[in-house]
Design an enzyme around this catalytic site. Structure first.
Site, PDB file in Angstrom:
ATOM      1  CE  LYS A 196      -3.540  -2.689  -0.059  1.00  0.00           C
ATOM      2  NZ  LYS A 196      -4.341  -3.221   1.040  1.00  0.00           N
TER       3      LYS A 196
HETATM    4  C1  LIG Z   1      -5.311  -4.241   1.499  1.00  0.00           C
HETATM    5  C2  LIG Z   1      -6.779  -4.128   1.511  1.00  0.00           C
HETATM    6  C3  LIG Z   1      -7.549  -4.511   2.619  1.00  0.00           C
HETATM    7  C4  LIG Z   1      -6.992  -5.258   3.799  1.00  0.00           C
HETATM    8  O1  LIG Z   1      -5.896  -4.704   4.397  1.00  0.00           O
HETATM    9  P1  LIG Z   1      -4.915  -5.635   5.256  1.00  0.00           P
HETATM   10  O2  LIG Z   1      -4.053  -4.626   5.937  1.00  0.00           O
HETATM   11  O3  LIG Z   1      -4.169  -6.495   4.297  1.00  0.00           O
HETATM   12  O4  LIG Z   1      -5.734  -6.422   6.206  1.00  0.00           O
HETATM   13  C5  LIG Z   1      -8.908  -4.279   2.576  1.00  0.00           C
HETATM   14  N1  LIG Z   1      -9.496  -3.726   1.519  1.00  0.00           N
HETATM   15  C6  LIG Z   1      -8.800  -3.374   0.430  1.00  0.00           C
HETATM   16  C7  LIG Z   1      -9.521  -2.758  -0.736  1.00  0.00           C
HETATM   17  C8  LIG Z   1      -7.421  -3.580   0.382  1.00  0.00           C
HETATM   18  O5  LIG Z   1      -6.744  -3.269  -0.718  1.00  0.00           O
END
Ligand SMILES: *Cc1c(COP(=O)(O)O)cnc(C)c1O
Length: 394
Positions: A180
Site C-alpha cells: 500500500k
Molecule cells: C489491502 C486491503 C484490505 C486489507 O488490508 P490488510 O491490511 O491487508 O488487512 C482491505 N481492503 C482493500 C480494498 C485492500 O486493498
C-alpha cells in the site's frame, strides 16, 4: 521480476523503529496516540484509530456502526474479499453491487437498486486509488438513512473535488500492508469525525475493555471492566513510529505514482488493444494500482496468456480482483452466482495490474511499457492479418 507493488524503507524509517525498540513501551503506548493525531491531521478529520491491519479496521468500522445479524451492507463486487468479509464477521450479509464500466468503481445506481428495509450501510471502495463518487453516494445514504463507509485502503493521498480521502465518509479505513502507499509491516487505521465511534473502536481493538493500560497507570488503578466483546487488534508503538516516518513521505510518493501513471497513459494511448481505466476529472488519483483492460476482441489470446507472457518477460503482473461474489465461500453461504454483477465479471476477464510503486526507476517504467507493447504485438489480430509469415501457404 518487477513486482506490481513494493515498500520503500529508508535509514530514517529504521532509526525511528530502533529508537522505540530501545524504549520502555513496545506495544500500544504514546507513539500510537501520536501516530493517530498525525494521521487524523493528514486527512483532515477529528479522530484516527490505529489497529493491527486494514481488515481489523474494516471489522472495527462494522462494529462501530452496529452491524449485526440481519443487517445488510452494500459492497462492490470488484474489491478485495476483506471489504465484504468484515460484514460477515459481525453476522451481517454483504449485498453485492455492480461497478461502473470504465472506472470499475461502485455504481451509485446499482447501490440504490440493492437497498432493502434491512440495509444499514454502504461500503465504497476507492478501487485502484480513485475516489468513488462520494456526492452521489452521500445523497443516497442520506435519502435512505444509511451509514457511508469508505474502504480507502487503495487511496491514501487521493482527493475528491479537493477534499481528501479519509474525510469523505462517516468512517474511512486504511491499510499499511507493504504494497500500500505506506507501511508498518501490518497495520491499519480508521478515520472519522465522530468521537463516540472512535471511543467504541478503541475499546473494540483492546478486548472491549473500558480503560487501556495507560489510562489505568494514570489513574493509579488496576480496575477495568469489559463492557463489550472486543478483540486484540492493537498496533505496536514501534510500528507507529515507522508509520509516522512513512506518512511524511506519502505526498511525494503519490506524486511519483501519478508521474509513472502519466508515462503509462501516454504510451498505452498508442496501443489500441490496451485500455487504461477511466479517471474522472474531479479527482486526484492516488494510483495504488495501475490497471489496464485488454481489448480481447483485438487479440488472439486470453488474459491468462497475456499475463503469463508478461511474467515471462520479467513483469510481475497481477490481477485485482476476482469478483468477490464468485468466491466459493460466498456462493455457498449467500447463494451468489455468475450473472449477479455482469460488469465486474466481464472486467475480470480483461484486467491486468502492472508494476507501480514510487521506487521504480525510469528504466523500470520503460521496461514495462516495452514488454506490454511486445506481448500485445505478438497476439494482435492485426499482426496476424497483415504479417506475411501468417499467410496460408495454400
Ligand atoms: C489491502 C486491503 C484490505 C486489507 O488490508 P490488510 O491490511 O491487508 O488487512 C482491505 N481492503 C482493500 C480494498 C485492500 O486493498
Amino acid at each position: 521480476m518487477l513486482p506490481y507493488g513494493r515498500q520503500w524503507l529508508e535509514e530514517d524509517d529504521l532509526d525511528a523503529v530502533l529508537q522505540v525498540l530501545r524504549s520502555d513501551w513496545l506495544t500500544t503506548g504514546p507513539k500510537v496516540a501520536e501516530f493517530e493525531r498525525e494521521f487524523a491531521d493528514f486527512v483532515g478529520v477529528a479522530e484516527a484509530v490505529a489497529v493491527s491491519n486494514g481488515t481489523a479496521a474494516l471489522h472495527a468500522a462494522m462494529y462501530a456502526i452496529g452491524i449485526d445479524p440481519g443487517a445488510e451492507v452494500i459492497v462492490p463486487s470488484m474489491t478485495f474479499a476483506a471489504s465484504a468479509n468484515c460484514v460477515v464477521f459481525q453476522g451481517g450479509s454483504p449485498v453485492f453491487a455492480d461497478v461502473s464500466e470504465g472506472t470499475l468503481l461502485i455504481d451509485p445506481a446499482q447501490v440504490e437498486a440493492k437497498i432493502t428495509p434491512r440495509t444499514k450501510a454502504i461500503i465504497a471502495v476507492d478501487y485502484a486509488g480513485q475516489p468513488c463518487d462520494y456526492d452521489a453516494l452521500r445523497a443516497i445514504a442520506d435519502r435512505h438513512k444509511l451509514i457511508l463507509v469508505a474502504d480507502a485502503c487503495h487511496a491514501l493521498g487521493a482527493s475528491y473535488k479537493g477534499r481528501p480521502v479519509g474525510a469523505l465518509a462517516d468512517l474511512s479505513t486504511f491499510s499499511f500492508h507493504p504494497v500500500k502507499h505506506m507501511t508498518t509491516g501490518e497495520g491499519g487505521m480508521i478515520t472519522t469525525n465522530q468521537s463516540a465511534m472512535a471511543r467504541r473502536m478503541r475499546a473494540f481493538r483492546n478486548h472491549g475493555l473500558n480503560m487501556d493500560v495507560q489510562e489505568r497507570e494514570r489513574a493509579g488503578s488496576w480496575f477495568y471492566e469489559m463492557t463489550d466483546l472486543g478483540y486484540n487488534y492493537r498496533l505496536t508503538d514501534f510500528q507507529s513510529a515507522l508509520g509516522m516516518s512513512q506518512l511524511r513521505k506519502v505526498p511525494g510518493w503519490v506524486e511519483r505514482r501519478q508521474q509513472i501513471a502519466r508515462s503509462y497513459n501516454s504510451a498505452f494511448a498508442e496501443i489500441p488493444a490496451v485500455k487504461p481505466l477511466d479517471v474522472r476529472t474531479d479527482v486526484s488519483h492516488a494510483y495504488h494500482l495501475y490497471i489496464i483492460q485488454l481489448k480481447l476482441e483485438e487479440l488472439r489470446a486470453t488474459r491468462a496468456e497475456v499475463f503469463s507472457a508478461l511474467r515471462t518477460a520479467g513483469i510481475g503482473a497481477s490481477v485485482h480482483y476476482i469478483p468477490v461474489h464468485l468466491h466459493p465461500f460466498y456462493r455457498q453461504r449467500f447463494g451468489t452466482r455468475p450473472g449477479l454483477c455482469p460488469v465486474a465479471e466481464a472486467a475480470y476477464e480483461r484486467i491486468v495490474s502492472l508494476p507501480l510503486f514510487p521506487r521504480m526507476t525510469e528504466n523500470d517504467v520503460q521496461t514495462v511499457i516495452a514488454a506490454v507493447r511486445q506481448v500485445v504485438d505478438r497476439y494482435s489480430i492485426l499482426a496476424k492479418e497483415t504479417s506475411p509469415k501468417c499467410e496460408s501457404p495454400s
